[in-house]
Design an enzyme around this catalytic site. Structure first.
Site, PDB file in Angstrom:
ATOM      1  N   LYS A   1     -14.732   0.130  14.834  1.00  0.00           N
ATOM      2  CA  LYS A   1     -13.439  -0.543  14.954  1.00  0.00           C
ATOM      3  C   LYS A   1     -12.961  -0.533  16.398  1.00  0.00           C
ATOM      4  CE  LYS A   1      -8.808  -0.570  12.880  1.00  0.00           C
ATOM      5  NZ  LYS A   1      -7.941   0.022  11.829  1.00  0.00           N
TER       6      LYS A   1
ATOM      7  N   ASN B   1       0.851  -1.198   0.000  1.00  0.00           N
ATOM      8  CA  ASN B   1       0.000   0.000   0.000  1.00  0.00           C
ATOM      9  C   ASN B   1       0.883   1.245   0.000  1.00  0.00           C
ATOM     10  OD1 ASN B   1       0.567   0.739   2.911  1.00  0.00           O
ATOM     11  ND2 ASN B   1      -0.413  -1.256   3.220  1.00  0.00           N
TER      12      ASN B   1
ATOM     13  N   LYS C   1     -12.323  -4.171  18.100  1.00  0.00           N
ATOM     14  CA  LYS C   1     -10.934  -4.533  18.372  1.00  0.00           C
ATOM     15  C   LYS C   1     -10.583  -4.470  19.860  1.00  0.00           C
ATOM     16  CE  LYS C   1     -10.127  -4.381  13.841  1.00  0.00           C
ATOM     17  NZ  LYS C   1      -9.819  -5.535  13.002  1.00  0.00           N
TER      18      LYS C   1
ATOM     19  N   LYS D   1       8.659 -16.589 -11.452  1.00  0.00           N
ATOM     20  CA  LYS D   1       7.941 -15.402 -11.913  1.00  0.00           C
ATOM     21  C   LYS D   1       6.698 -15.801 -12.700  1.00  0.00           C
ATOM     22  CE  LYS D   1       8.386 -11.396 -14.950  1.00  0.00           C
ATOM     23  NZ  LYS D   1       9.253 -10.671 -15.902  1.00  0.00           N
TER      24      LYS D   1
ATOM     25  N   ASP E   1      -4.391  -6.605   4.859  1.00  0.00           N
ATOM     26  CA  ASP E   1      -5.488  -7.433   5.366  1.00  0.00           C
ATOM     27  C   ASP E   1      -5.532  -8.789   4.671  1.00  0.00           C
ATOM     28  OD1 ASP E   1      -6.448  -5.466   7.124  1.00  0.00           O
ATOM     29  OD2 ASP E   1      -7.513  -4.469   5.485  1.00  0.00           O
TER      30      ASP E   1
END
Length: 412
Positions: A343, A215, A347, A294, A284
């Site tokens: 959340k 990311n 959590k 490859k 995630d």
């Protein structure tokens, strides 16, 4: 800058001893009066003549070496110096000092010293990670010795790991800052004695030897938190994914690549922490199958099957101690507050720091952020701030929550 200052360099038996010639030279160029003590083993890596040439002072090795006039060097050096640095500091010498063993000139000088002592451990990574060595380092910190954390890299034993003596400029900077009072630490040392773990940066999940999923996280927010926590006196561990930032000075850096590696490093250290701040952007999902070769281009669509990674924040919330404080981050593109509050509850975190990637100046790769801090009882919008200021505000709120927990459960 160091005119009139006297520094003793204690050098032990390590291949990294060669770096200390440059350290001595850099100090002398700042008009510092440099004296060198070497262990017998250190002389196998670099000669005393090198240091005598650079410093214009005798390089001492043997406790009973005769000089004219007679001088008790293990008393006078440590009591007349402005600072003593042991670098590289071997596991052997660290263990001796931590347990009061003074069987050579260097250990005698350190134990008899009345000046500040800085040590820079350098050794094989398995030695450094040994619980006995870590316990000796912990004891030395409690006794007031300053430790410079070793770096991670390719070691002389051909192992990649933590145990590398930092570059010469880092060692000289530590000496200069201690002697000139130029260290830029916060006047507020409210986190002194606390152990804080911070995660930062992205993780990478391999598809094959060439490609990976990741990311846009640059680690700036997590690194800012780690740096500010250190400046406020905390003992900070930073578990970081692949980023281009340098570990803040005085912070212990743990380098990982995958979500699984970050999970293991955090869970292995969770019990000893007072506060854990999960600022990393952990993947995630990861590819269910990783190709050993490859993946070649082909006609049509490529379907990629993904599987869930372990949820670090959830596991921390489930296993946290009654006096521990856990904070997560929530990067959202819509319904920021409602998603972040959900959340927080799911959590079992004590606080969530929410922000939106849609807002200019917030999110990845910039020096500012707009955080909303959320707990069960309240929400606080910090507005757009420099990430260092965001970090300070976040740490202050977490410290207040932590103190409440100590009072409730008999900690303070």
């Amino acid at each position: 800058m160091l005119t009139g200052k006297k520094v003793v360099l204690g050098i032990t038996g390590s291949i990294a001893a060669y770096k200390m010639a440059n350290v001595a030279s850099m100090l002398v160029k700042q008009n510092c009066d440099v004296h060198v003590i070497m262990t017998e083993n250190a002389t196998q890596f670099i000669t005393p003549v090198t240091f005598e040439t650079l410093t214009k002072n005798p390089c001492l090795v043997d406790t009973f070496e005769r000089k004219t006039p007679v001088e008790i060097h293990h008393l006078t050096l440590g009591q007349t110096a402005d600072l003593l640095m042991v670098a590289p500091a071997s596991a052997n010498v660290l263990g001796k000092i931590a347990n009061g063993i003074a069987d050579d000139l260097l250990t005698s000088t350190v134990i008899a010293a009345t000046c500040p002592v800085i040590a820079a451990p350098a050794m094989n990574s398995y030695m450094y990670q040994n619980p006995i060595v870590q316990e000796n380092i912990r004891r030395l910190k409690e006794f007031g010795y300053t430790m410079i954390e070793p770096e991670k890299g390719r070691l002389a034993c051909r192992v990649d790991g933590t145990g590398k003596l930092p570059k010469e400029s880092v060692l000289v900077e530590a000496i200069t800052e201690r002697l000139t009072g130029s260290e830029k630490e916060s006047a507020n040392q409210d986190l002194s004695g606390m152990r804080i773990l911070v995660t930062a940066g992205p993780t990478r999940e391999s598809l094959d030897p060439v490609r990976f999923i990741t990311n846009h996280s640059t680690g700036k927010m997590g690194y800012a938190i780690a740096e500010q926590a250190k400046k406020r006196g905390a003992e900070v561990t930073l578990v970081t994914g692949p980023v281009s930032l340098e570990i803040p000075k005085g912070v212990r850096g743990i380098f990982v690549t995958t979500a699984e590696e970050m999970y293991q490093e955090v869970m292995d250290r969770r019990e000893e922490q007072d506060i854990i701040i999960k600022a990393a952007a952990v993947a995630d999902y990861r590819p269910k199958e990783v190709n050993s070769e490859k993946t070649k281009k082909q006609e049509g669509t490529l379907l990629l099957e993904l599987e869930r990674t372990k949820d670090i924040l959830t596991e921390l919330g489930k296993s946290k101690g009654t006096k521990q404080c856990i904070c997560g981050f929530s990067m959202e593109t819509e319904q920021v507050l409602s998603n972040s509050r959900a959340k927080l509850k799911k959590k079992h975190a004590d606080m969530i720091a929410a922000n939106s990637i849609r807002e200019p100046g917030a999110g990845f790769g910039v020096d500012t952020n707009h955080l909303v801090l959320i707990t069960e009882e309240w929400e606080e919008d910090l507005g757009m701030l420099a990430k260092e200021d965001c970090a300070d505000a976040l740490l202050s709120r977490l410290y207040a929550i932590w103190k409440q927990k100590q009072k409730k459960h008999g900690g303070i």
